[in-house]
Each structure stands twice: as structure tokens, then as C-alpha cells.
Design an enzyme around this catalytic site. Structure first.
Site, PDB file in Angstrom:
ATOM      1  N   GLY A 274      -5.896   5.724   1.957  1.00 37.70           N
ATOM      2  CA  GLY A 274      -5.620   7.164   2.000  1.00 37.70           C
ATOM      3  C   GLY A 274      -4.819   7.495   0.753  1.00 37.70           C
ATOM      4  O   GLY A 274      -3.656   7.126   0.660  1.00 37.70           O
ATOM      5  N   HIS A 275      -5.467   8.126  -0.216  1.00 34.55           N
ATOM      6  CA  HIS A 275      -4.814   8.414  -1.497  1.00 34.55           C
ATOM      7  C   HIS A 275      -4.568   9.917  -1.603  1.00 34.55           C
ATOM      8  O   HIS A 275      -5.513  10.706  -1.613  1.00 34.55           O
ATOM      9  CB  HIS A 275      -5.673   7.912  -2.662  1.00 34.55           C
ATOM     10  CG  HIS A 275      -5.834   6.427  -2.673  1.00 34.55           C
ATOM     11  ND1 HIS A 275      -6.553   5.744  -3.620  1.00 34.55           N
ATOM     12  CD2 HIS A 275      -5.326   5.471  -1.844  1.00 34.55           C
ATOM     13  CE1 HIS A 275      -6.501   4.447  -3.365  1.00 34.55           C
ATOM     14  NE2 HIS A 275      -5.767   4.251  -2.290  1.00 34.55           N
TER      15      HIS A 275
ATOM     16  N   GLN B  24      -5.154  -0.164  -1.108  1.00 35.82           N
ATOM     17  CA  GLN B  24      -4.203  -1.039  -0.414  1.00 35.82           C
ATOM     18  C   GLN B  24      -3.150  -1.558  -1.418  1.00 35.82           C
ATOM     19  O   GLN B  24      -2.998  -0.988  -2.484  1.00 35.82           O
ATOM     20  CB  GLN B  24      -4.908  -2.203   0.277  1.00 35.82           C
ATOM     21  CG  GLN B  24      -5.711  -1.819   1.513  1.00 35.82           C
ATOM     22  CD  GLN B  24      -7.056  -1.219   1.204  1.00 35.82           C
ATOM     23  OE1 GLN B  24      -7.873  -1.828   0.542  1.00 35.82           O
ATOM     24  NE2 GLN B  24      -7.292  -0.023   1.680  1.00 35.82           N
TER      25      GLN B  24
ATOM     26  N   GLY C  68       0.819  -1.220   0.000  1.00 32.38           N
ATOM     27  CA  GLY C  68       0.000   0.000   0.000  1.00 32.38           C
ATOM     28  C   GLY C  68       0.845   1.258   0.000  1.00 32.38           C
ATOM     29  O   GLY C  68       2.080   1.213   0.137  1.00 32.38           O
ATOM     30  N   ASP C  69       0.186   2.395  -0.246  1.00 32.42           N
ATOM     31  CA  ASP C  69       0.820   3.714  -0.225  1.00 32.42           C
ATOM     32  C   ASP C  69       1.923   3.867  -1.271  1.00 32.42           C
ATOM     33  O   ASP C  69       2.910   4.579  -1.053  1.00 32.42           O
ATOM     34  CB  ASP C  69       1.377   4.025   1.177  1.00 32.42           C
ATOM     35  CG  ASP C  69       0.308   3.917   2.248  1.00 32.42           C
ATOM     36  OD1 ASP C  69      -0.844   4.254   1.940  1.00 32.42           O
ATOM     37  OD2 ASP C  69       0.633   3.501   3.384  1.00 32.42           O
TER      38      ASP C  69
ATOM     39  N   ALA D  89      -1.298   8.194   5.482  1.00 35.21           N
ATOM     40  CA  ALA D  89      -2.226   9.236   5.044  1.00 35.21           C
ATOM     41  C   ALA D  89      -3.571   9.114   5.767  1.00 35.21           C
ATOM     42  O   ALA D  89      -4.346  10.063   5.825  1.00 35.21           O
ATOM     43  CB  ALA D  89      -2.440   9.152   3.533  1.00 35.21           C
TER      44      ALA D  89
ATOM     45  N   LYS E 160      -1.868   9.585  -6.804  1.00 34.87           N
ATOM     46  CA  LYS E 160      -1.223  10.529  -7.721  1.00 34.87           C
ATOM     47  C   LYS E 160      -1.305  10.032  -9.160  1.00 34.87           C
ATOM     48  O   LYS E 160      -1.610  10.803 -10.071  1.00 34.87           O
ATOM     49  CB  LYS E 160       0.255  10.733  -7.329  1.00 34.87           C
ATOM     50  CG  LYS E 160       0.953  11.537  -8.403  1.00 34.87           C
ATOM     51  CD  LYS E 160       2.416  11.747  -8.282  1.00 34.87           C
ATOM     52  CE  LYS E 160       2.911  12.180  -9.666  1.00 34.87           C
ATOM     53  NZ  LYS E 160       4.212  12.785  -9.667  1.00 34.87           N
TER      54      LYS E 160
ATOM     55  N   LYS F 139       8.341   7.834  -6.406  1.00 35.41           N
ATOM     56  CA  LYS F 139       9.207   8.314  -5.329  1.00 35.41           C
ATOM     57  C   LYS F 139      10.696   8.049  -5.588  1.00 35.41           C
ATOM     58  O   LYS F 139      11.470   7.832  -4.654  1.00 35.41           O
ATOM     59  CB  LYS F 139       8.757   7.737  -3.978  1.00 35.41           C
ATOM     60  CG  LYS F 139       7.287   8.078  -3.672  1.00 35.41           C
ATOM     61  CD  LYS F 139       6.845   7.785  -2.262  1.00 35.41           C
ATOM     62  CE  LYS F 139       7.039   8.951  -1.350  1.00 35.41           C
ATOM     63  NZ  LYS F 139       6.244   8.888  -0.098  1.00 35.41           N
TER      64      LYS F 139
ATOM     65  N   GLY G 126       1.591   5.325  -4.030  1.00 38.23           N
ATOM     66  CA  GLY G 126       1.389   6.567  -4.802  1.00 38.23           C
ATOM     67  C   GLY G 126       0.299   6.371  -5.856  1.00 38.23           C
ATOM     68  O   GLY G 126       0.285   7.067  -6.880  1.00 38.23           O
ATOM     69  N   LYS G 127      -0.632   5.459  -5.580  1.00 39.56           N
ATOM     70  CA  LYS G 127      -1.706   5.156  -6.545  1.00 39.56           C
ATOM     71  C   LYS G 127      -2.541   6.404  -6.850  1.00 39.56           C
ATOM     72  O   LYS G 127      -2.874   6.668  -7.996  1.00 39.56           O
ATOM     73  CB  LYS G 127      -2.633   4.066  -5.974  1.00 39.56           C
ATOM     74  CG  LYS G 127      -1.914   2.748  -5.698  1.00 39.56           C
ATOM     75  CD  LYS G 127      -2.827   1.744  -5.030  1.00 39.56           C
ATOM     76  CE  LYS G 127      -3.181   2.069  -3.586  1.00 39.56           C
ATOM     77  NZ  LYS G 127      -2.058   2.033  -2.637  1.00 39.56           N
TER      78      LYS G 127
HETATM   79  P1  GDP Z   1      -1.543   5.737  -2.158  1.00 37.21           P
HETATM   80  O1  GDP Z   1      -2.270   5.232  -0.965  1.00 37.21           O
HETATM   81  O2  GDP Z   1      -0.941   4.637  -2.966  1.00 37.21           O
HETATM   82  O3  GDP Z   1      -2.354   6.666  -3.015  1.00 37.21           O
HETATM   83  O4  GDP Z   1      -0.310   6.579  -1.611  1.00 37.21           O
HETATM   84  P2  GDP Z   1      -0.325   7.635  -0.367  1.00 37.21           P
HETATM   85  O5  GDP Z   1      -0.997   8.863  -0.817  1.00 37.21           O
HETATM   86  O6  GDP Z   1      -0.821   6.983   0.869  1.00 37.21           O
HETATM   87  O7  GDP Z   1       1.230   7.822  -0.148  1.00 37.21           O
HETATM   88  C1  GDP Z   1       2.068   8.290  -1.161  1.00 37.21           C
HETATM   89  C2  GDP Z   1       2.745   9.581  -0.656  1.00 37.21           C
HETATM   90  O8  GDP Z   1       3.840   9.876  -1.479  1.00 37.21           O
HETATM   91  C3  GDP Z   1       1.847  10.795  -0.711  1.00 37.21           C
HETATM   92  O9  GDP Z   1       2.198  11.662   0.318  1.00 37.21           O
HETATM   93  C4  GDP Z   1       2.179  11.412  -2.067  1.00 37.21           C
HETATM   94  O10 GDP Z   1       1.946  12.806  -2.118  1.00 37.21           O
HETATM   95  C5  GDP Z   1       3.635  11.114  -2.150  1.00 37.21           C
HETATM   96  N1  GDP Z   1       4.183  10.908  -3.508  1.00 37.21           N
HETATM   97  C6  GDP Z   1       3.591  10.312  -4.584  1.00 37.21           C
HETATM   98  N2  GDP Z   1       4.472  10.216  -5.601  1.00 37.21           N
HETATM   99  C7  GDP Z   1       5.631  10.759  -5.152  1.00 37.21           C
HETATM  100  C8  GDP Z   1       6.928  10.935  -5.734  1.00 37.21           C
HETATM  101  O11 GDP Z   1       7.205  10.537  -6.866  1.00 37.21           O
HETATM  102  N3  GDP Z   1       7.885  11.511  -4.940  1.00 37.21           N
HETATM  103  C9  GDP Z   1       7.635  11.947  -3.676  1.00 37.21           C
HETATM  104  N4  GDP Z   1       8.616  12.492  -2.993  1.00 37.21           N
HETATM  105  N5  GDP Z   1       6.426  11.791  -3.108  1.00 37.21           N
HETATM  106  C10 GDP Z   1       5.447  11.202  -3.833  1.00 37.21           C
HETATM  107  P1  IMO Z   2      -3.850   2.647   0.606  1.00 42.30           P
HETATM  108  O1  IMO Z   2      -5.020   2.479  -0.354  1.00 42.30           O
HETATM  109  C1  IMO Z   2      -1.268   0.913   3.647  1.00 42.30           C
HETATM  110  C2  IMO Z   2      -3.050  -1.998   6.372  1.00 42.30           C
HETATM  111  C3  IMO Z   2      -3.211  -1.585   7.822  1.00 42.30           C
HETATM  112  C4  IMO Z   2      -3.122  -2.930   8.499  1.00 42.30           C
HETATM  113  C5  IMO Z   2      -3.828  -3.854   7.524  1.00 42.30           C
HETATM  114  C6  IMO Z   2      -5.286  -4.103   7.855  1.00 42.30           C
HETATM  115  O2  IMO Z   2      -3.713   4.024   1.111  1.00 42.30           O
HETATM  116  O3  IMO Z   2      -2.615   2.086  -0.015  1.00 42.30           O
HETATM  117  P2  IMO Z   2      -7.525  -2.683   7.827  1.00 42.30           P
HETATM  118  O4  IMO Z   2      -7.802  -1.276   8.226  1.00 42.30           O
HETATM  119  O5  IMO Z   2      -7.783  -2.978   6.382  1.00 42.30           O
HETATM  120  O6  IMO Z   2      -8.175  -3.675   8.747  1.00 42.30           O
HETATM  121  O7  IMO Z   2      -5.941  -2.878   8.075  1.00 42.30           O
HETATM  122  O8  IMO Z   2      -3.726  -3.242   6.254  1.00 42.30           O
HETATM  123  N1  IMO Z   2      -3.667  -1.073   5.394  1.00 42.30           N
HETATM  124  C7  IMO Z   2      -2.977  -0.242   4.619  1.00 42.30           C
HETATM  125  N2  IMO Z   2      -1.655   0.021   4.559  1.00 42.30           N
HETATM  126  N3  IMO Z   2      -2.108   1.532   2.775  1.00 42.30           N
HETATM  127  C8  IMO Z   2      -3.435   1.269   2.797  1.00 42.30           C
HETATM  128  O9  IMO Z   2      -4.283   1.762   1.875  1.00 42.30           O
HETATM  129  C9  IMO Z   2      -3.932   0.380   3.778  1.00 42.30           C
HETATM  130  N4  IMO Z   2      -5.154  -0.085   4.106  1.00 42.30           N
HETATM  131  C10 IMO Z   2      -4.989  -0.973   5.084  1.00 42.30           C
HETATM  132  O10 IMO Z   2      -2.186  -0.715   8.214  1.00 42.30           O
HETATM  133  O11 IMO Z   2      -1.781  -3.336   8.590  1.00 42.30           O
HETATM  134 MG    MG Z   3      -2.265   5.476   1.137  1.00 37.43          MG
END
Ligand code: GDP
Ligand code: IMO
Ligand code: MG
Length: 423
Positions: free
Chosen positions: A40-41, A223, A12-13, A298, A18, A330, A15-16
Site C-alpha cells: 500500500g503506497h 514491502q 515496510g511502509d 494503508a 512518496k 517522517k 514512505g516508498k
Molecule cells: P510505503 O508503503 O512505503 O509507500 O508507505 P505507506 O504509504 O504505507 O506509509 C507511509 C505513510 O506515511 C503514508 O501515510 C504517507 O502519506 C506518510 N508519509 C510519507 N512521508 C512522510 C513524512 O515525511 N512525514 C509524515 N508525517 N508522513 C509521511
Molecule cells: P508496503 O509495500 C508492511 C506484511 C504483512 C505480514 C507479512 C506477510 O506497503 O511497504 P503477506 O500479505 O505478504 O502474506 O504478509 O508481511 N506486509 C507488509 N507490511 N508493508 C507492506 O507493504 C507489507 N506487505 C506485507 O503485514 O506481516
Molecule cells: Mg505501505
């Protein structure tokens, strides 16, 4: 093949958000198909930062229809908070946002159970976001759940009360925790009144009609693949199918409609919550990745665990989803590293393999690394792939070779414009 898919290939996280926001321009519909407010996107547009939990990341592009599919679980309270933020920014969404009647509702008591269950697990806890995700999907598969379509029925309140009674019995199994149910319920019912004004739809018909009309659709994963309920690091996973297969039952489309499967991969790796993470770094490099990459959740603000990229893990998730192209995000976070590690294989009790064993949370599993030379310069001014320092190009070429899938784009900053095409 009308439906392209964006998936996170790690934990997860990646950068989906973006990337979906960037690509949404090329599509007519953007659809969420699983997960809920645990996601959290983050999307940065100009000076503004938006974090979306339930609403698809195509919402900032005018003329794009956004669909919350049947596979998503919705907490009306969180969703109204998101809608209020859009209202504040003057973003018009009412004519462009559609919610499947078959999406399940997260009740306040689902969150209550989530919190009580995690608290009872103590050290063994999953590290859930406590948004009620697990209990809601349990009620879905247990055939007890309430769905968005139920809001429109005259006996909605009775259905709610009946499920709440079951939940209150269940909660007695756990030690007591603090939870202001009355207040949460009040907010929930107020939010239901607001949600009622949105466009409820039979999402499967909406999406399939769009396909018939030749429209282009982007499915936005939440995720990461390693959190998939079937194939992730069980039990440290979420409760939905986060791989490409989840798109079909989360929207109601046939597998033959899936086109490109775009896998999003951080140039290193992070995980938030508990569970195995073979290439985690508990040293200064790990700290530096967290600090430079701003690796804090996020949704929950928790610090993310950081480490090097893990090739066996990525080969596994590429295989599971039939990934056709990869986007590396990133890359800029690695600007100041002398050396960049890549977990190339696993040594499992002396045997070298790039296959994941049944459980990767075992003492005998040690990643084998190779080291790539860093570039030690800022990517801030880089506007095309040719301008990348040669060590950065080499790192990308090496990743492409290890993964066996083309890297189509590279993200070098959180802002929309910081995306390099590599086709
Ligand atoms: P998601 O859940 O996959 O949408 O990702 P998140 O938003 O939770 O986490 C990605 C974080 O990295 C966010 O704070 C974005 O603003 C940031 N981000 C995305 N792409 C880049 C990148 O290429 N470089 C940097 N430095 N930050 C980035
Ligand atoms: P995005 O879409 C990162 C993790 C939680 C925990 C496990 C189970 O932003 O990438 P839950 O709330 O589903 O019962 O939690 O999964 N988790 C994530 N980690 N990014 C996420 O979403 C997540 N959604 C759940 O931290 O370990
Ligand atoms: Mg996220």
C-alpha cells in the site's frame, strides 16, 4: 548503469510511494519488480490522497512509462479497482502502463487458501494481508501458476479450472472458513475482461530495450527488506525477494545494470502483522508514534506496531542490498519528543553485537539504546536542510555515522513538496 532502485529498509511502509512519486520526474520508466496488492503506497498530491497496491508510483507523472514486472503477482480485481480510481481522477494511464506477460495471477482460490491457512495457524499466524500472496508465489515456484500471458491463450478458462480443482483439494486440509467463492470468481472474470485491454508486454525486452536506448529507469520496491523471503524474520515474512537482488529476476535485467540503491528509512520504526521487532515500544512513546505518525496500514487499516530505529537491523539490510544512499522519512513525527531513542547494538545473552543472530525472536536479545535530544519544535515551515533545528541536524548526522551511508534526502511531511535535499 541505468536502473536505480528504491527499497524499504525496515518492515515496510517507510514512505516508498512518496519518494518514488517525487523522484519519478527524473526517470523515463518506473517499474515494480515484486510483491503485489499486499503493498500500500500512499501518495499525496495537493488535496488528493492516492493509495497504490499494484500500479507503480510513477503513474501520476505524465510521460513516464510504468511497468509491472514479471516478479509481481497481480490480482485483477484489486487492479481494476485501482484503475477505476485513476479514471475517476482523470489520470490517463492507458498508453503508459505495461504489464509483463510473465507476472503471475492471484486467483480467488489463492486468497481463499491464504485466509484458511492463516485462520488455521491461530496465534502463530503471520498476520498476512490475506491478498493471496503466499499461495500465489507457492504456485509459481511449484510450477502450477497462471500468468498474465495465459489470459491471451484460447484455453485460459480450462487452465483456470484445472488449477481451481487443485486448490479445492488443498483447501480441504484446513478447517472451514467463510469465503464467497462464487461471487469472488464472478468479479475476477469481469476484471480479467478489463485487464485484457491493458498493454501486455514481454517486460524483459521492454526494459532492456529502454536501457539500450539510454533511458533512465527507477525500480520501485514493495514491502521492506526485513520481510524478504530469504533474509527477513522468517517465517514472519512475505513470499518474495524484497532486497535489491529481487530487481534482476523481477524485471529480467543484469546485476551490472543496477546503479544507485536508495534505501528508505523511517526516522523511527514500525511493523504491521506478527513477528519479532526488537525495538518495539509498548509504552506511551509507542502510542505517541502511532498517533502522530498515523501508523495504520494503508492496505488493511491495522494499527502498526511502533518503536525506535534499530541500527543493527539497518546495517544488515544496507549490507544485503548494497545501499548507496539513504532517505529518512517522517522526521516531523519526532517533533514533540523530549528524547529520541536509537537501538545501537544488541545484547545477545550478554554479548554485545551489531550482527543479527539466526533468529532475532529470542528471549536473550535486548537492544542497547542511546538517547538523542529532541528538538521540540515543528518542522512544518522548514524548506531547506539548513533551516532544521540543530538537534534534528545532530540526529541526522548521528544516523549517518551509525549507518555509514550518506543520507541524501529527508522527508518532513506526507506532501510532495516536503522533501529536503541533503547532498
Ligand atoms: P510505503 O508503503 O512505503 O509507500 O508507505 P505507506 O504509504 O504505507 O506509509 C507511509 C505513510 O506515511 C503514508 O501515510 C504517507 O502519506 C506518510 N508519509 C510519507 N512521508 C512522510 C513524512 O515525511 N512525514 C509524515 N508525517 N508522513 C509521511
Ligand atoms: P508496503 O509495500 C508492511 C506484511 C504483512 C505480514 C507479512 C506477510 O506497503 O511497504 P503477506 O500479505 O505478504 O502474506 O504478509 O508481511 N506486509 C507488509 N507490511 N508493508 C507492506 O507493504 C507489507 N506487505 C506485507 O503485514 O506481516
Ligand atoms: Mg505501505
Amino acid at each position: 548503469m541505468a536502473v536505480d532502485v528504491i527499497l524499504g529498509l525496515q518492515w515496510g511502509d517507510e514512505g516508498k510511494g512518496k519518494i518514488v512519486d517525487y523522484l519519478a520526474d527524473k526517470y523515463d520508466l518506473v517499474c515494480r519488480f515484486q510483491g503485489g496488492p499486499n503493498a500500500g503506497h500512499t501518495i499525496i498530491i495537493g488535496e488528493n490522497k492516492y493509495v497504490l497496491h499494484t500500479i507503480p508510483s510513477g503513474i501520476f507523472r505524465q510521460n513516464i512509462t510504468n511497468v509491472i514486472g514479471n516478479g509481481v503477482v497481480i490480482d485483477p480485481t484489486t487492479m481494476v479497482r485501482e484503475l477505476n480510481n485513476l479514471d475517476k481522477e482523470g489520470i490517463e494511464y492507458r498508453s503508459r502502463l505495461f504489464v509483463s506477460r510473465k507476472a503471475h495471477l492471484i486467483l480467488p482460490t489463492h486468497r481463499y487458501i491464504d485466509a484458511a491457512s492463516e485462520s488455521a495457524k491461530g496465534k502463530e499466524k503471520i498476520g498476512s494481508t490475506l491478498k493471496g500472496i503466499g499461495p500465489t508465489y507457492m504456485d509459481k515456484t511449484g510450477r502450477n501458476g497462471l500468468r498474465v500471458g495465459d489470459i491471451e491463450t484460447p484455453d485460459f478458462r480450462a487452465k483456470y479450472d484445472a488449477l481451481k480443482v487443485k486448490h479445492m483439494e488443498f483447501i480441504k486440509l484446513y478447517p472451514e472458513i467463510d469465503f464467497d467463492l462464487e461471487q469472488e470468481e464472478q468479479k475476477w472474470f469481469e476484471s480479467i475482461e478489463i485487464i485484457k485491454q491493458l498493454n501486455f508486454t514481454n517486460g524483459e525486452y521492454l526494459v532492456n530495450k529502454a536501457i539500450k536506448e539510454g533511458k533512465k529507469i527507477l525500480a520501485e520496491g514493495a514491502q521492506g527488506s526485513m520481510l524478504d523471503i530469504d533474509f527477513g524474520t522468517y517465517p514472519f515474512v512475505t513470499s518474495s525477494n524484497t532486497i535489491s537482488a529481487g530487481v534482476c529476476n523481477g524485471l529480467g535485467i543484469a546485476p551490472s545494470q543496477i546503479g544507485e540503491v536508495i534505501g528508505i528509512v523511517k526516522a523511527y520504526c514500525t511493523r504491521v502483522g506478527s513477528g519479532p521487532f526488537p525495538t518495539q515500544l509498548d509504552d506511551a512513546d509507542g502510542e505517541k508514534l502511532r498517533a502522530v505518525g498515523h501508523e495504520f496500514g494503508a492496505t488493511t487499516g491495522r494499527p502498526r506496531r511502533c518503536g525506535w530505529i534499530d541500527i543493527p537491523q539497518l546495517l544488515y539490510t544496507i549490507m544485503l542490498s548494497g545501499v548507496t544512499q539513504v532517505v529518512i522519512t517522517k522526521l516531523d513525527v519526532l517533533d514533540d519528543f523530549e528524547n529520541i531513542g536509537v537501538g545501537l547494538n544488541y545484547n545477545v545473552h550478554g554479548e554485545i553485537t551489531n550482527e543479527l543472530p539466526f533468529d532475532i525472536n529470542i528471549d536473550g536479545l535486548v537492544p542497547e539504546y542511546i538517547s538523542h535530544k529532541g528538538w521540540k519544535e515543528s518542522l512544518d515551515q522548514v524548506t531547506s536542510i539548513d533551516q532544521l533545528p540543530s538537534n534534528a541536524k545532530d540526529y541526522l548526522d548521528a544516523l549517518e555515522k551509525y549507518l555509514g551511508v550518506p543520507i541524501s534526502m529527508v522527508s518532513t511531511g506526507p506532501e510532495r513538496r516536503k522533501l529536503l535535499s541533503r547532498k
